[in-house]
Motif scaffolding. Structure first.
Motif, PDB file in Angstrom:
ATOM      1  N   SER A   2       0.824  -1.201   0.000  1.00 48.23           N
ATOM      2  CA  SER A   2       0.000   0.000   0.000  1.00 48.23           C
ATOM      3  C   SER A   2       0.856   1.248   0.000  1.00 48.23           C
ATOM      4  O   SER A   2       1.996   1.251   0.473  1.00 48.23           O
ATOM      5  N   HIS A  10      -5.727  -1.185   6.635  1.00 51.94           N
ATOM      6  CA  HIS A  10      -6.363  -2.422   7.073  1.00 51.94           C
ATOM      7  C   HIS A  10      -7.881  -2.355   6.962  1.00 51.94           C
ATOM      8  O   HIS A  10      -8.556  -3.382   7.071  1.00 51.94           O
ATOM      9  N   LEU A 123     -12.143  -5.581  -2.241  1.00 49.54           N
ATOM     10  CA  LEU A 123     -11.621  -5.330  -0.896  1.00 49.54           C
ATOM     11  C   LEU A 123     -11.837  -6.537   0.003  1.00 49.54           C
ATOM     12  O   LEU A 123     -10.956  -6.938   0.772  1.00 49.54           O
ATOM     13  N   VAL A 128      -9.435  -6.883   3.317  1.00 52.17           N
ATOM     14  CA  VAL A 128      -9.538  -5.540   3.884  1.00 52.17           C
ATOM     15  C   VAL A 128     -10.908  -5.390   4.545  1.00 52.17           C
ATOM     16  O   VAL A 128     -11.936  -5.656   3.924  1.00 52.17           O
ATOM     17  N   ALA A 228      -5.400   0.609  -0.766  1.00 51.73           N
ATOM     18  CA  ALA A 228      -5.746  -0.370   0.263  1.00 51.73           C
ATOM     19  C   ALA A 228      -5.027  -1.699   0.075  1.00 51.73           C
ATOM     20  O   ALA A 228      -5.342  -2.675   0.750  1.00 51.73           O
TER      21      ALA A 228
END
Length: 239
Positions: A2, A10, A123, A128, A228
């Motif tokens: 990232s 996170h 995600l 995430v 992310a």
């Protein structure tokens, strides 16, 4: 890795209206005709469209901003303040006011942008944690359930349930706590420089989307995937 360093992001918190779901097409003439009919009022679409334009011109005027203060702090406050504004826009009789308010708060009227689902899926696939933080006066969980992503969300924080609203930094703290991620590792994604941008005061990095939006056009959400650490989902999100 990232762009936020070795530890990376996170969690990602999203605004709702104008970020994940379109807020420009909720009040439509066909929908108002149907809602009005359910309350014993007969309208044609031309009249309905005129009533909608009149209502929006009134409630969205800058001089009405102060009248909306606190509207998202509880369901009762939201209905009281918004039906009051709608009534004054006419002035309209109570059944028409209720029909217009029904349109505004109808969860079925809120449609996702083309990239909303792909980005949430990407995600999730990357591990995430995701959540929604919204200034809103009613429960929007059915909107996410309808498109099949409610179970993917790790937190849903609504101003009307916690009694706090953006830009108060405290509500961002509540959201991070429910997401179980420290503020510095949670990316906040929104479209309002004042309300959403206030996340920075609570220690969250912020990604602001452009103000121009159309329900048929991707919102630009895929740009957050590299931030992310979810680059592998970038191609899927762009489809």
């Amino acid at each position: 890795m990232s762009e936020f360093g070795e530890e990376g992001v996170h969690g990602v918190l999203f605004d709702f209206a104008g970020t994940l779901f379109d807020d420009t097409g909720v009040l439509t003439a066909p929908r108002l005709v149907a809602k009005a009919s359910g309350r014993g009022i007969t309208l044609d679409e031309q009249v309905a469209a005129r009533l909608i334009r009149r209502t929006l011109a009134y409630v969205d005027a800058p001089e009405r901003s102060a009248a909306k203060e606190g509207c998202d702090l509880s369901p009762d406050a939201h209905k009281r303040i918004w039906t009051g504004l709608i009534a004054d826009a006419g002035p309209f009789e109570p059944p028409l006011v209720e029909a217009l308010y029904d349109c505004l708060t109808d969860n079925d009227a809120w449609l996702p942008y083309p990239d909303t689902l792909p980005v949430l899926d990407a995600l999730s696939a990357a591990g995430v944690r995701t959540g929604v933080l919204s200034n809103i006066g009613w429960d929007i969980r059915p909107v996410f359930k309808r498109i099949g992503v409610l179970d993917q969300l790790n937190a849903v924080v609504l101003s009307c349930e916690v009694g706090l609203a953006k830009p108060d930094p405290a509500i961002f703290g509540v959201a991070c706590e429910r997401l179980s991620v420290s503020a510095g590792r949670v990316l906040f994604v929104g479209d309002d420089p004042v309300k959403d941008g206030a996340a920075a005061r609570a220690g969250l990095p912020v990604y602001l989307l452009p103000s121009e939006r159309d329900v048929s056009v991707p919102r630009g959400l895929s740009a957050i995937l590299p931030l992310a650490g979810a680059e592998n989902g970038h191609e899927a999100a762009a489809q």
